[in-house]
Design a protein around this motif. Structure first.
Motif, mmCIF file in Angstrom:
data_model
loop_
_atom_site.group_PDB
_atom_site.id
_atom_site.type_symbol
_atom_site.label_atom_id
_atom_site.label_comp_id
_atom_site.label_asym_id
_atom_site.label_seq_id
_atom_site.Cartn_x
_atom_site.Cartn_y
_atom_site.Cartn_z
ATOM 1 N N MET A 1 0.751 -1.142 -0.065
ATOM 2 C CA MET A 1 -0.119 0.099 0.023
ATOM 3 C C MET A 1 0.950 1.243 0.244
ATOM 4 S SD MET A 1 -2.970 0.983 2.763
ATOM 5 C CE MET A 1 -3.757 -0.554 2.482
ATOM 6 N N LYS A 2 0.360 2.280 -0.898
ATOM 7 C CA LYS A 2 1.254 3.595 -0.709
ATOM 8 C C LYS A 2 1.182 4.391 0.490
ATOM 9 C CE LYS A 2 1.273 3.912 -6.139
ATOM 10 N NZ LYS A 2 0.972 4.889 -7.137
ATOM 11 N N LYS A 3 2.317 5.104 0.590
ATOM 12 C CA LYS A 3 2.447 5.882 1.767
ATOM 13 C C LYS A 3 1.286 7.041 1.837
ATOM 14 C CE LYS A 3 7.378 4.920 2.628
ATOM 15 N NZ LYS A 3 8.655 5.530 2.791
ATOM 16 N N ASP A 4 1.061 7.523 0.788
ATOM 17 C CA ASP A 4 -0.176 8.683 0.697
ATOM 18 C C ASP A 4 -1.362 8.209 0.641
ATOM 19 O OD1 ASP A 4 0.105 7.340 -1.715
ATOM 20 O OD2 ASP A 4 0.123 9.160 -2.966
ATOM 21 N N TYR A 5 -1.659 6.778 0.867
ATOM 22 C CA TYR A 5 -2.851 6.123 1.297
ATOM 23 C C TYR A 5 -3.852 6.910 2.281
ATOM 24 C CZ TYR A 5 -6.876 3.055 2.013
ATOM 25 O OH TYR A 5 -8.082 2.543 2.164
ATOM 26 N N LEU A 6 -5.004 7.406 2.332
ATOM 27 C CA LEU A 6 -5.661 8.053 3.179
ATOM 28 C C LEU A 6 -6.533 7.084 4.026
ATOM 29 C CD1 LEU A 6 -6.429 10.823 4.380
ATOM 30 C CD2 LEU A 6 -8.509 11.197 2.734
ATOM 31 N N LYS A 7 -6.044 6.822 5.231
ATOM 32 C CA LYS A 7 -6.863 5.679 6.053
ATOM 33 C C LYS A 7 -8.281 6.321 6.453
ATOM 34 C CE LYS A 7 -2.782 3.428 7.790
ATOM 35 N NZ LYS A 7 -2.062 3.035 8.900
ATOM 36 N N GLY A 8 -8.971 5.444 6.440
ATOM 37 C CA GLY A 8 -10.436 5.834 6.985
ATOM 38 C C GLY A 8 -11.607 6.280 6.041
ATOM 39 N N ARG A 9 -10.996 6.222 4.797
ATOM 40 C CA ARG A 9 -11.716 6.938 3.698
ATOM 41 C C ARG A 9 -11.639 5.942 2.321
ATOM 42 N NH1 ARG A 9 -15.551 10.181 5.815
ATOM 43 N NH2 ARG A 9 -14.440 11.693 7.181
ATOM 44 N N GLY A 10 -12.587 5.849 1.619
ATOM 45 C CA GLY A 10 -12.442 5.103 0.249
ATOM 46 C C GLY A 10 -12.048 5.762 -0.842
ATOM 47 N N ALA A 11 -12.649 6.930 -1.123
ATOM 48 C CA ALA A 11 -11.696 7.676 -2.162
ATOM 49 C C ALA A 11 -10.499 8.384 -1.791
ATOM 50 C CB ALA A 11 -12.903 8.959 -2.667
ATOM 51 N N GLN A 12 -9.531 8.673 -2.519
ATOM 52 C CA GLN A 12 -8.570 9.371 -2.031
ATOM 53 C C GLN A 12 -8.216 10.726 -2.376
ATOM 54 O OE1 GLN A 12 -6.087 7.155 0.017
ATOM 55 N NE2 GLN A 12 -8.079 6.489 0.267
ATOM 56 N N HIS A 13 -9.023 11.141 -3.134
ATOM 57 C CA HIS A 13 -8.954 12.470 -3.718
ATOM 58 C C HIS A 13 -10.508 12.923 -3.864
ATOM 59 C CE1 HIS A 13 -9.146 10.595 -7.596
ATOM 60 N NE2 HIS A 13 -9.368 11.722 -8.039
ATOM 61 N N ASN A 14 -10.688 14.389 -4.479
ATOM 62 C CA ASN A 14 -11.858 14.833 -4.755
ATOM 63 C C ASN A 14 -12.018 14.639 -6.420
ATOM 64 O OD1 ASN A 14 -14.083 15.343 -3.034
ATOM 65 N ND2 ASN A 14 -12.964 16.910 -2.147
ATOM 66 N N SER A 15 -12.595 13.981 -7.024
ATOM 67 C CA SER A 15 -12.729 14.070 -8.559
ATOM 68 C C SER A 15 -13.514 15.271 -8.935
ATOM 69 C CB SER A 15 -13.401 12.869 -8.957
ATOM 70 O OG SER A 15 -14.801 12.655 -8.472
ATOM 71 N N HIS A 16 -13.232 15.552 -10.220
ATOM 72 C CA HIS A 16 -13.874 16.770 -10.580
ATOM 73 C C HIS A 16 -15.417 16.633 -10.916
ATOM 74 C CE1 HIS A 16 -14.678 20.512 -13.022
ATOM 75 N NE2 HIS A 16 -14.939 19.698 -14.135
ATOM 76 N N ASN A 17 -16.185 17.532 -10.641
ATOM 77 C CA ASN A 17 -17.507 17.631 -10.643
ATOM 78 C C ASN A 17 -17.894 17.866 -12.154
ATOM 79 O OD1 ASN A 17 -20.617 18.102 -10.924
ATOM 80 N ND2 ASN A 17 -20.518 18.653 -8.847
ATOM 81 N N LYS A 18 -18.545 17.129 -12.846
ATOM 82 C CA LYS A 18 -18.566 17.412 -14.289
ATOM 83 C C LYS A 18 -19.417 18.498 -14.688
ATOM 84 C CE LYS A 18 -22.483 13.705 -14.862
ATOM 85 N NZ LYS A 18 -22.816 12.604 -15.404
ATOM 86 N N PHE A 19 -20.221 19.050 -13.626
ATOM 87 C CA PHE A 19 -21.162 20.033 -13.786
ATOM 88 C C PHE A 19 -20.685 21.365 -13.483
ATOM 89 C CE2 PHE A 19 -24.146 16.344 -12.699
ATOM 90 C CZ PHE A 19 -25.009 16.362 -13.620
ATOM 91 N N GLU A 20 -19.276 21.288 -12.783
ATOM 92 C CA GLU A 20 -18.635 22.851 -12.654
ATOM 93 C C GLU A 20 -17.687 22.903 -13.745
ATOM 94 O OE1 GLU A 20 -19.481 24.398 -10.000
ATOM 95 O OE2 GLU A 20 -21.294 22.898 -9.253
ATOM 96 N N LYS A 21 -17.775 24.148 -14.089
ATOM 97 C CA LYS A 21 -16.690 24.485 -15.005
ATOM 98 C C LYS A 21 -15.296 24.656 -14.516
ATOM 99 C CE LYS A 21 -19.704 27.509 -17.962
ATOM 100 N NZ LYS A 21 -19.966 28.909 -18.573
ATOM 101 N N LEU A 22 -15.133 25.251 -13.069
ATOM 102 C CA LEU A 22 -13.700 25.332 -12.191
ATOM 103 C C LEU A 22 -13.554 24.130 -11.369
ATOM 104 C CD1 LEU A 22 -14.000 28.929 -11.466
ATOM 105 C CD2 LEU A 22 -13.223 28.040 -13.567
ATOM 106 N N HIS A 23 -12.401 23.851 -11.236
ATOM 107 C CA HIS A 23 -11.904 22.856 -10.181
ATOM 108 C C HIS A 23 -10.835 23.470 -9.382
ATOM 109 C CE1 HIS A 23 -9.445 21.476 -13.576
ATOM 110 N NE2 HIS A 23 -8.728 21.023 -12.514
ATOM 111 N N SER A 24 -10.511 22.703 -8.346
ATOM 112 C CA SER A 24 -9.546 23.264 -7.583
ATOM 113 C C SER A 24 -8.489 22.010 -7.385
ATOM 114 C CB SER A 24 -9.758 23.659 -6.137
ATOM 115 O OG SER A 24 -10.497 22.439 -5.371
ATOM 116 N N GLU A 25 -7.136 22.282 -7.005
ATOM 117 C CA GLU A 25 -6.180 21.091 -6.798
ATOM 118 C C GLU A 25 -5.236 21.648 -5.959
ATOM 119 O OE1 GLU A 25 -3.101 21.750 -10.527
ATOM 120 O OE2 GLU A 25 -4.775 20.321 -10.725
#
Length: 356
Positions: A1-25
């Motif tokens: 398992m990679k070191k950057d794995y976020l324990k206690g959550r399934g998803a590991q990041h926030n994917s872009h919302n297809k309905f939104e023009k802008l996204h953050s990172e």
């Protein structure tokens, strides 16, 4: 398992919302700044957000889902199951299907009022309404808000049939109400069991009840005469699909009357989230698992074809259906999940007012 794995959550990041023009990172310089300041870039906390919809009972038009109506007291789900098809619906609310789905939980505080209005409507004819057609009605938020219990009280008051889908042992808190509902043939419970291995469960479904507690839930409900169907879903090639026969036997031994399963499909943002997740949690088998999932859906991770999308196709899917048929013959012969009672509701719709 990679070191950057976020324990206690399934998803590991926030994917872009297809309905939104802008996204953050997050930029590296921002993360470095937080480190130097001794601050956390992300607290990873769950936020409960009250919302007040205008309706709560939803008509289900999909031919692949075994229900006609559903209702969801909560939107988003802290259980964090990485494969959950409901993740995509969080985008309709302006959030991400990734971490937002698990950490920004929308609380429909007026759900009981809306349900009572529906059940009292003269035009409404009783048909089973399923709690958790989208997100789990017994997720952690239910401990605080008790919306599901309030709704069960209304189903009992108006003698209306209700189904429940959950993977949380918290359902046993409401055993008293379920026993009363069952006395009139008004309730059926679907318990999700996706693996017999705790390690697999913790990775796939990080904030759900343990497998042991789920199996005990099936046992307790069954011992109290409440009909239970086990949801052995989704089956994921290379992760839990090989457990199908053992899962079927185990839930049968604990009293389930039937079982159902689906072959995993990764529509919309779920494909991106799942791919990222498996490369962090199971890097040694990621390519094989993704390839086998594709083989069940015409070479794609996603599949939206009615009649096929949940069943899958190809040799792997055919094999799973054959195993399921054998399991039903071997472990569930003579058992049948009952049809719920729709005959009582009309007499209780207006209470004593119907006498005048």
């Amino acid at each position: 398992m990679k070191k950057d794995y976020l324990k206690g959550r399934g998803a590991q990041h926030n994917s872009h919302n297809k309905f939104e023009k802008l996204h953050s990172e997050w930029r590296d310089d921002f993360l470095e700044y937080c480190l130097k300041q001794g601050e956390l870039a992300d607290t990873n906390k769950t936020t409960y957000i009250p919302v007040f919809p205008k309706s709560i009972v939803n008509k289900v038009t999909s031919p692949d889902v075994g229900m006609s109506y559903s209702m969801n007291p909560y939107q988003g789900c802290e259980h964090g199951c990485i494969y959950c098809y409901a993740r995509n619906t969080h985008e309709f609310w302006g959030y991400s299907a990734g971490l937002d789905f698990e950490r920004k939980i929308l609380i429909k505080e007026n759900a009981p009022d809306l349900l009572e209005e529906k059940l009292k409507s003269r035009s409404w004819k009783a048909e089973t309404i399923v709690l958790s057609g989208n997100t789990d009605c017994y997720q952690p938020a239910e401990k605080k808000y008790r919306i599901t219990r309030a709704c069960l009280e209304l189903f009992l008051k108006y003698r209306h049939p209700v189904g429940i889908i959950t993977k949380n042992a918290l359902v046993l808190r409401d055993l008293d109400l379920m026993k009363e509902l069952n006395a009139h043939g008004l309730i059926g419970v679907n318990i999700s069991v996706t693996s017999l291995r705790e390690e697999t469960r913790r990775l796939l479904e990080p904030r759900t009840a343990t497998i042991g507690r789920r199996l005990n839930t099936i046992k307790v409900l069954s011992e109290n005469g409440i009909p239970v169907n086990a949801m052995l879903a989704p089956l994921i090639p290379g992760i839990n699909s090989h457990e199908l026969m053992a899962l079927a036997k185990t839930v049968s031994d604990h009293g389930a009357l039937s079982f159902a399963f689906t072959v995993v499909r990764l529509n919309g943002a779920i494909g991106i989230l799942f791919t990222d997740w498996i490369r962090k949690t199971m890097p040694d088998r990621a390519d094989k698992v993704l390839s086998q999932i594709e083989s069940c859906h015409g070479g794609q991770l996603s599949d939206s074809r009615f009649g096929i999308r949940n069943k899958g196709e190809g040799p792997l899917a055919v094999h799973l259906h054959q195993v399921a048929r054998i399991a039903k013959q071997k472990y569930f012969k003579g058992r049948k999940f009952p049809k719920l009672n729709t005959e009582l509701h009309q007499s209780y719709k207006q209470g004593q007012l119907r006498l005048f």
